[in-house]
Design a protein around this motif. Structure first.
Motif, PDB file in Angstrom:
ATOM      1  N   MET A   1       0.839  -1.194   0.000  1.00 31.60           N
ATOM      2  CA  MET A   1       0.000   0.000   0.000  1.00 31.60           C
ATOM      3  C   MET A   1       0.879   1.251   0.000  1.00 31.60           C
ATOM      4  SD  MET A   1      -3.063  -0.977   2.659  1.00 31.60           S
ATOM      5  CE  MET A   1      -3.943  -2.527   2.532  1.00 31.60           C
ATOM      6  N   LYS A   2       0.459   2.251  -0.798  1.00 28.59           N
ATOM      7  CA  LYS A   2       1.262   3.458  -0.935  1.00 28.59           C
ATOM      8  C   LYS A   2       0.978   4.484   0.150  1.00 28.59           C
ATOM      9  CE  LYS A   2       1.496   2.999  -5.974  1.00 28.59           C
ATOM     10  NZ  LYS A   2       1.189   3.652  -7.252  1.00 28.59           N
ATOM     11  N   SER A   3      -0.168   4.407   0.792  1.00 30.00           N
ATOM     12  CA  SER A   3      -0.544   5.433   1.750  1.00 30.00           C
ATOM     13  C   SER A   3       0.267   5.303   3.038  1.00 30.00           C
ATOM     14  CB  SER A   3      -2.039   5.336   2.067  1.00 30.00           C
ATOM     15  OG  SER A   3      -2.346   4.071   2.608  1.00 30.00           O
ATOM     16  N   ASP A   4       0.284   6.384   3.811  1.00 28.49           N
ATOM     17  CA  ASP A   4       0.986   6.421   5.084  1.00 28.49           C
ATOM     18  C   ASP A   4       0.291   5.481   6.072  1.00 28.49           C
ATOM     19  OD1 ASP A   4       2.222   6.978   7.458  1.00 28.49           O
ATOM     20  OD2 ASP A   4       2.012   9.153   7.317  1.00 28.49           O
ATOM     21  N   PRO A   5       1.005   4.471   6.627  1.00 30.64           N
ATOM     22  CA  PRO A   5       0.361   3.519   7.560  1.00 30.64           C
ATOM     23  C   PRO A   5      -0.285   4.198   8.756  1.00 30.64           C
ATOM     24  CG  PRO A   5       2.525   2.724   6.892  1.00 30.64           C
ATOM     25  CD  PRO A   5       2.413   4.135   6.383  1.00 30.64           C
ATOM     26  N   SER A   6       0.296   5.312   9.211  1.00 33.25           N
ATOM     27  CA  SER A   6      -0.250   5.980  10.396  1.00 33.25           C
ATOM     28  C   SER A   6      -1.572   6.669  10.125  1.00 33.25           C
ATOM     29  CB  SER A   6       0.764   6.998  10.930  1.00 33.25           C
ATOM     30  OG  SER A   6       0.974   8.034   9.981  1.00 33.25           O
TER      31      SER A   6
ATOM     32  N   ARG B   1      -3.936   5.342   7.913  1.00 37.36           N
ATOM     33  CA  ARG B   1      -4.899   4.395   7.365  1.00 37.36           C
ATOM     34  C   ARG B   1      -6.026   4.118   8.350  1.00 37.36           C
ATOM     35  NH1 ARG B   1      -0.537  -0.103   5.422  1.00 37.36           N
ATOM     36  NH2 ARG B   1       0.557   1.168   3.877  1.00 37.36           N
ATOM     37  N   ASN B   2      -7.175   3.796   7.778  1.00 38.07           N
ATOM     38  CA  ASN B   2      -8.304   3.333   8.585  1.00 38.07           C
ATOM     39  C   ASN B   2      -8.023   1.886   8.979  1.00 38.07           C
ATOM     40  OD1 ASN B   2     -10.723   2.549   9.671  1.00 38.07           O
ATOM     41  ND2 ASN B   2     -11.981   3.363   8.007  1.00 38.07           N
ATOM     42  N   LEU B   3      -7.920   1.623  10.257  1.00 41.84           N
ATOM     43  CA  LEU B   3      -7.546   0.288  10.735  1.00 41.84           C
ATOM     44  C   LEU B   3      -8.719  -0.683  10.778  1.00 41.84           C
ATOM     45  CD1 LEU B   3      -5.064   1.205  13.612  1.00 41.84           C
ATOM     46  CD2 LEU B   3      -4.574   0.649  11.226  1.00 41.84           C
ATOM     47  N   GLU B   4      -9.902  -0.216  10.412  1.00 40.26           N
ATOM     48  CA  GLU B   4     -11.074  -1.089  10.476  1.00 40.26           C
ATOM     49  C   GLU B   4     -11.124  -2.054   9.288  1.00 40.26           C
ATOM     50  OE1 GLU B   4     -14.307  -2.711  12.307  1.00 40.26           O
ATOM     51  OE2 GLU B   4     -13.000  -1.130  13.086  1.00 40.26           O
ATOM     52  N   PRO B   5     -11.126  -1.575   8.028  1.00 41.33           N
ATOM     53  CA  PRO B   5     -11.190  -2.528   6.901  1.00 41.33           C
ATOM     54  C   PRO B   5      -9.869  -3.264   6.725  1.00 41.33           C
ATOM     55  CG  PRO B   5     -10.954  -0.292   6.079  1.00 41.33           C
ATOM     56  CD  PRO B   5     -11.150  -0.180   7.562  1.00 41.33           C
ATOM     57  N   PHE B   6      -9.960  -4.506   6.245  1.00 38.72           N
ATOM     58  CA  PHE B   6      -8.778  -5.347   6.071  1.00 38.72           C
ATOM     59  C   PHE B   6      -8.744  -5.879   4.650  1.00 38.72           C
ATOM     60  CE2 PHE B   6      -6.514  -9.414   6.178  1.00 38.72           C
ATOM     61  CZ  PHE B   6      -5.325  -9.033   6.800  1.00 38.72           C
ATOM     62  N   CYS B   7      -7.580  -5.803   4.013  1.00 36.54           N
ATOM     63  CA  CYS B   7      -7.397  -6.311   2.652  1.00 36.54           C
ATOM     64  C   CYS B   7      -6.586  -7.590   2.703  1.00 36.54           C
ATOM     65  CB  CYS B   7      -6.695  -5.255   1.784  1.00 36.54           C
ATOM     66  SG  CYS B   7      -6.316  -5.851   0.111  1.00 36.54           S
ATOM     67  N   GLU B   8      -7.197  -8.703   2.313  1.00 40.26           N
ATOM     68  CA  GLU B   8      -6.510  -9.990   2.325  1.00 40.26           C
ATOM     69  C   GLU B   8      -5.395 -10.040   1.282  1.00 40.26           C
ATOM     70  OE1 GLU B   8      -9.695  -9.560   2.361  1.00 40.26           O
ATOM     71  OE2 GLU B   8     -10.548 -10.636   4.080  1.00 40.26           O
ATOM     72  N   PHE B   9      -5.543  -9.263   0.192  1.00 36.13           N
ATOM     73  CA  PHE B   9      -4.529  -9.262  -0.858  1.00 36.13           C
ATOM     74  C   PHE B   9      -3.234  -8.629  -0.350  1.00 36.13           C
ATOM     75  CE2 PHE B   9      -2.530  -7.257  -4.625  1.00 36.13           C
ATOM     76  CZ  PHE B   9      -2.283  -8.399  -5.370  1.00 36.13           C
ATOM     77  N   HIS B  10      -3.351  -7.494   0.346  1.00 34.14           N
ATOM     78  CA  HIS B  10      -2.180  -6.826   0.906  1.00 34.14           C
ATOM     79  C   HIS B  10      -1.812  -7.363   2.296  1.00 34.14           C
ATOM     80  CE1 HIS B  10      -3.064  -3.583  -2.093  1.00 34.14           C
ATOM     81  NE2 HIS B  10      -1.750  -3.549  -2.119  1.00 34.14           N
ATOM     82  N   GLU B  11      -2.727  -8.125   2.881  1.00 36.36           N
ATOM     83  CA  GLU B  11      -2.555  -8.607   4.251  1.00 36.36           C
ATOM     84  C   GLU B  11      -2.287  -7.432   5.189  1.00 36.36           C
ATOM     85  OE1 GLU B  11       0.445 -11.619   4.239  1.00 36.36           O
ATOM     86  OE2 GLU B  11      -0.877 -13.140   3.374  1.00 36.36           O
TER      87      GLU B  11
END
Length: 252
Positions: free
Chosen positions: A1-6, A8-18
């Protein structure tokens, strides 16, 4: 993922990016990966009948050939000087916080061709807004290929009916001999008027399509190298999104 981890919305989860940040059904990278597999002939058994028809139609037509490298690049011309914008700028109530935005080629023709394999309609989602800072009130500024030159700082304006180009861009491209002596009066939103220097017809390449486009030539100070408006947008059947800072084109 290109966005800043800090951020990000921690609620949704992407199995592709884990990882957290978006749902897998909204994952742009996954869609591109699936489209890449489809180009290689895989996963076709999973397509719907409509999807299969679109897939085989695109395979028969073939993707448009990639553009050759430009002979020159026109960045932002002001006062007769070709310069790069690197600082913040506030022009005509459109605020640009970074020069990086000016370098984004929002036509994204290669990605659009891949997505056309799995989609028949033009849609926008949050994945299209990658690297866009919210909330913003920016206009849509893109890069377009004109002849053999990449022209930056092209403003997409849906509210007017005259395509405009700065005379300094024509001089930079050494096309003054192509100017048609056809002067008209243009009226601004405040009823101020200005006479154009003439007209020029140039081939504009976007979304795998080359379109001969007429531009009125202006000599006054402009915040942009070019302004493409309704005649070009409609002829290209393009759909711009100022919110996502992207313009999309239908499959040719």
């Amino acid at each position: 993922m290109k966005s800043d981890p800090s951020k990000r919305n921690l609620e949704p989860f992407c199995e592709f990016h884990e990882g957290h940040g978006h749902k897998i059904e909204d994952c742009h990278a996954l869609r591109l990966a699936v489209a890449e597999l489809l180009e290689q002939g895989h996963l076709t058994e999973l397509l719907s009948e409509k999807g299969k028809q679109a897939y085989y139609r695109n395979r028969e037509q073939g993707a448009p050939p990639p553009l050759p490298e430009p002979k020159r690049v026109v960045n932002f011309i002001t006062g007769g000087v070709n310069i790069n914008i690197t600082g913040g700028l506030d022009v005509n109530k459109f605020t640009y916080t970074s020069g990086i935005k000016f370098k984004r080629v929002t036509t994204r023709s290669e990605k659009r061709d891949r997505l056309a394999l799995v989609e028949d309609c033009i849609t926008f989602d949050e994945a299209d807004a990658d690297n866009t800072q919210f909330s913003h009130n920016d206009g849509l500024v893109i890069t377009l290929r004109i002849l053999d030159t990449d022209i930056k700082r092209v403003f997409v304006d849906q509210g007017s009916a005259a395509n405009i180009i700065n005379i300094r861009v024509i001089e930079e491209m050494k096309l003054t001999s192509k100017i048609i002596h056809k002067s008209i009066m243009l009226t601004g939103f405040n009823n101020s008027t200005e006479r154009t220097l003439g007209e020029i017809i140039l081939p504009v390449v976007a979304g795998g399509v080359e379109l001969q486009t007429a531009f009125s030539i202006m000599s006054s100070a402009m915040a942009y190298n070019m302004i493409v408006r309704r005649p070009w947008i409609h002829a290209m059947k393009a759909v711009p999104s100022t919110y996502h800072q992207v313009i999309k084109f239908p499959t040719p």
